[in-house]
Design an enzyme around this catalytic site. Structure first.
Site, PDB file in Angstrom:
ATOM      1  N   GLY A 105       0.632  -1.477   0.262  1.00 40.54           N
ATOM      2  CA  GLY A 105       0.050   0.328   0.573  1.00 40.54           C
ATOM      3  C   GLY A 105       0.515   1.411   0.042  1.00 40.54           C
ATOM      4  O   GLY A 105       2.088   0.907  -0.076  1.00 40.54           O
TER       5      GLY A 105
ATOM      6  N   SER B 137      -4.329   6.084  14.128  1.00 34.32           N
ATOM      7  CA  SER B 137      -4.222   6.922  13.633  1.00 34.32           C
ATOM      8  C   SER B 137      -4.575   8.234  14.108  1.00 34.32           C
ATOM      9  O   SER B 137      -5.295   8.031  15.355  1.00 34.32           O
ATOM     10  CB  SER B 137      -5.572   6.578  12.489  1.00 34.32           C
ATOM     11  OG  SER B 137      -6.661   7.764  11.935  1.00 34.32           O
TER      12      SER B 137
ATOM     13  N   TYR C   9     -14.603   2.914  11.530  1.00 33.43           N
ATOM     14  CA  TYR C   9     -13.120   2.967  10.397  1.00 33.43           C
ATOM     15  C   TYR C   9     -12.088   3.522  12.046  1.00 33.43           C
ATOM     16  O   TYR C   9     -11.480   2.592  12.554  1.00 33.43           O
ATOM     17  CB  TYR C   9     -12.818   3.710  10.009  1.00 33.43           C
ATOM     18  CG  TYR C   9     -11.324   3.682   9.481  1.00 33.43           C
ATOM     19  CD1 TYR C   9     -10.624   5.575   9.571  1.00 33.43           C
ATOM     20  CD2 TYR C   9     -10.048   3.755   9.402  1.00 33.43           C
ATOM     21  CE1 TYR C   9      -9.572   6.043   9.831  1.00 33.43           C
ATOM     22  CE2 TYR C   9      -8.947   3.543   9.371  1.00 33.43           C
ATOM     23  CZ  TYR C   9      -8.379   4.721   9.529  1.00 33.43           C
ATOM     24  OH  TYR C   9      -7.179   5.076   9.796  1.00 33.43           O
TER      25      TYR C   9
ATOM     26  N   LYS D  51      -9.401   1.478  14.362  1.00 34.53           N
ATOM     27  CA  LYS D  51      -8.852   1.388  15.485  1.00 34.53           C
ATOM     28  C   LYS D  51      -8.569   1.444  16.612  1.00 34.53           C
ATOM     29  O   LYS D  51      -7.256   1.523  17.196  1.00 34.53           O
ATOM     30  CB  LYS D  51      -7.983   3.384  14.191  1.00 34.53           C
ATOM     31  CG  LYS D  51      -6.972   2.976  13.217  1.00 34.53           C
ATOM     32  CD  LYS D  51      -6.369   2.068  12.729  1.00 34.53           C
ATOM     33  CE  LYS D  51      -5.933   1.606  11.296  1.00 34.53           C
ATOM     34  NZ  LYS D  51      -4.892   1.022  11.172  1.00 34.53           N
TER      35      LYS D  51
HETATM   36  C1  WQD Z   1      -7.810  16.643   4.619  1.00 31.80           C
HETATM   37  C2  WQD Z   1      -8.891  18.192   4.735  1.00 31.80           C
HETATM   38  C3  WQD Z   1     -11.090  17.749   4.498  1.00 31.80           C
HETATM   39  C4  WQD Z   1     -10.817  16.366   0.289  1.00 31.80           C
HETATM   40  C5  WQD Z   1      -8.467  10.813   7.243  1.00 31.80           C
HETATM   41  C6  WQD Z   1      -8.719  10.241   8.038  1.00 31.80           C
HETATM   42  C7  WQD Z   1      -7.497   9.694   8.692  1.00 31.80           C
HETATM   43  C8  WQD Z   1      -6.656   9.466   7.966  1.00 31.80           C
HETATM   44  C9  WQD Z   1      -6.399  10.550   6.813  1.00 31.80           C
HETATM   45  C10 WQD Z   1      -6.429   6.897   7.529  1.00 31.80           C
HETATM   46  C11 WQD Z   1     -10.550  18.038   5.553  1.00 31.80           C
HETATM   47  C12 WQD Z   1     -10.292  18.733   2.887  1.00 31.80           C
HETATM   48  C13 WQD Z   1     -10.806  16.588   1.595  1.00 31.80           C
HETATM   49  C14 WQD Z   1     -10.812  16.774  -0.462  1.00 31.80           C
HETATM   50  C15 WQD Z   1     -11.352  18.284   0.819  1.00 31.80           C
HETATM   51  N1  WQD Z   1      -7.213   7.813   6.882  1.00 31.80           N
HETATM   52  N2  WQD Z   1     -10.615  18.309   2.109  1.00 31.80           N
HETATM   53  N3  WQD Z   1     -11.941  18.221  -0.055  1.00 31.80           N
HETATM   54  O1  WQD Z   1      -9.617  13.702   6.980  1.00 31.80           O
HETATM   55  O2  WQD Z   1      -8.000  15.031   7.217  1.00 31.80           O
HETATM   56  O3  WQD Z   1      -8.192  12.197   7.893  1.00 31.80           O
HETATM   57  O4  WQD Z   1      -7.233  10.576   5.319  1.00 31.80           O
HETATM   58  O5  WQD Z   1      -5.786   6.723   8.506  1.00 31.80           O
HETATM   59  O6  WQD Z   1      -8.035   8.418   9.573  1.00 31.80           O
HETATM   60  O7  WQD Z   1      -9.648  10.457   8.966  1.00 31.80           O
HETATM   61  O8  WQD Z   1      -7.679  13.723   5.580  1.00 31.80           O
HETATM   62  O9  WQD Z   1      -7.184  13.951   3.312  1.00 31.80           O
HETATM   63  O10 WQD Z   1      -9.777  13.497   3.703  1.00 31.80           O
HETATM   64  O11 WQD Z   1      -8.836  15.810   4.633  1.00 31.80           O
HETATM   65  O12 WQD Z   1     -11.779  20.153   0.995  1.00 31.80           O
HETATM   66  O13 WQD Z   1     -12.113  16.509  -1.594  1.00 31.80           O
HETATM   67  O14 WQD Z   1      -9.161  18.423   3.402  1.00 31.80           O
HETATM   68  O15 WQD Z   1     -12.161  18.476   4.418  1.00 31.80           O
HETATM   69  O16 WQD Z   1     -10.563  18.997   5.357  1.00 31.80           O
HETATM   70  P1  WQD Z   1      -9.008  13.543   7.226  1.00 31.80           P
HETATM   71  P2  WQD Z   1      -8.603  14.430   4.194  1.00 31.80           P
END
Ligand code: WQD
Length: 331
Positions: free
Chosen positions: A10, A124, A148, A152
């Protein structure tokens, strides 16, 4: 030392495989390609200059897991294999609980049977739920807002209880913040199947013209510019943290938790502007409604990892944006 790296094909696992090899460890990768592709293995082998032992395996299969431990002289395990999409977990909780919990139970049971005492587990920052105060420290309250995250946190509890019952069992729980970026070679990086859930792979698809524009989920949060703030960490820094964690478990018993983050929060607009500046590419976007389950701000206090693991993130946001694009444009 021979390290079993589950989920090693991955995004994060492939970078850990490279760093372990760089440090002279012998690596065995076990993966079922549920969220990765076989060609990633060739790219890892190209980077490290040798063929890493690989087994296609589903760790929810107890017999297959025991068989792997039986025939491989494993000294330690780094366990990443698991389903990881927050939104998807809300739609299919049964699959998430079965896959993420049963795989961990099988690995822990196999470790007990074959006297493998050292484990690094991929947790996480999502286990902190909606932060009450920032920056987040390891001893702060935990709770989750999606299946999810609960898998964890439940795995953390399971491994804590196993550690209490088996004092020689040494466990490190690594709470990842937001990994982005890619190896400098551009050969491995984040390439999720389908439409990306996470911000950076979505941005790189917009940069490639595969997606028309970025949807920014809300600009009415109580943050500096209204968009969500996260602790983005270069995946190579994160990978190096696993090597330091393996060294730590070799010389400790019991269980320890470490945040792997930079300690710096950046907003969505910070990421967009930095990506555009570093790569000289405009990223069209529109502001849309908030995404369910999102928190306003989340960033780490990484001082415990610095003090006890001797680890600190060194790469900048510019490095993360440059390396993410260097991978995406070549793949
Ligand atoms: C980051 C920021 C969104 C996409 C998640 C899981 C975490 C880990 C990482 C697994 C936020 C904003 C996002 C988009 C946007 N995963 N965003 N438009 O949600 O912080 O964390 O992924 O381990 O456990 O919770 O990451 O990259 O989805 O979002 O505006 O198309 O970007 O609102 O503020 P997140 P993310």
């Amino acid at each position: 030392m021979k390290i079993l790296l589950t989920g090693g094909a991955g995004y994060i696992g492939s970078h850990i495989a490279v760093e372990l090899c760089n440090q002279g460890y012998e690596v065995i990768i076990g993966d079922n390609f549920s969220n990765s592709k076989p060609e990633v293995l060739n790219k890892i082998n190209t980077i490290v200059g040798k063929e890493i032992e690989f087994h296609e395996i589903d760790f929810t299969n107890k017999e297959a897991t025991f068989e792997l431990f039986e025939k491989s002289n494993i000294d330690a395990v780094i366990h990443l294999a698991g389903l990881k999409a927050v939104g998807e977990s809300c739609i299919m909780p049964i699959e998430y609980y079965r896959n993420n919990i049963v795989s961990t139970l099988n690995i822990a049971e196999a470790m007990k049977k074959y006297d493998v005492r050292n484990l690094v587990f991929s947790s996480s920052a999502t286990v902190y739920g909606v932060p009450k105060e920032l920056p987040l420290k390891e001893g702060m309250p935990t709770s989750c807002t999606n299946p999810y995250g609960w898998t964890k946190l439940m795995n953390e509890q399971i491994l804590t209880d196993i550690s209490k019952a088996n004092p020689s069992f040494s466990v490190v729980l690594l709470r990842y913040f937001n990994p982005i970026g890619a190896h400098e070679s551009g050969l491995i990086g984040e390439d999720p199947n389908g439409i990306p859930n996470n911000l950076m792979p979505y941005i790189t698809r917009v940069a490639k013209g595969v997606l028309p524009e970025l949807n920014i989920f809300g600009n009415d949060y109580p943050t500096k510019d209204g968009t969500g703030v996260r602790d983005y960490i270069h995946v190579v820094d994160l990978a190096k943290g696993h090597v330091d964690a393996i060294k730590f478990v070799e010389t400790h018993a019991g269980i320890e938790i470490f945040n792997l983050g930079t300690g710096v929060g950046y907003s969505v607009l910070d990421i967009v502007k930095t990506f555009s500046k570093v790569n000289n590419i405009e990223i069209p976007y529109q502001i849309v409604g908030r995404r369910d389950g999102d928190v306003a701000e989340c960033y780490a206090d990484p001082s415990k990892a610095k003090e006890e693991l001797g680890w600190i993130a060194t790469k900048s946001l510019e490095d993360m944006c440059r390396d993410s694009w260097n991978f995406a444009k070549n793949n």
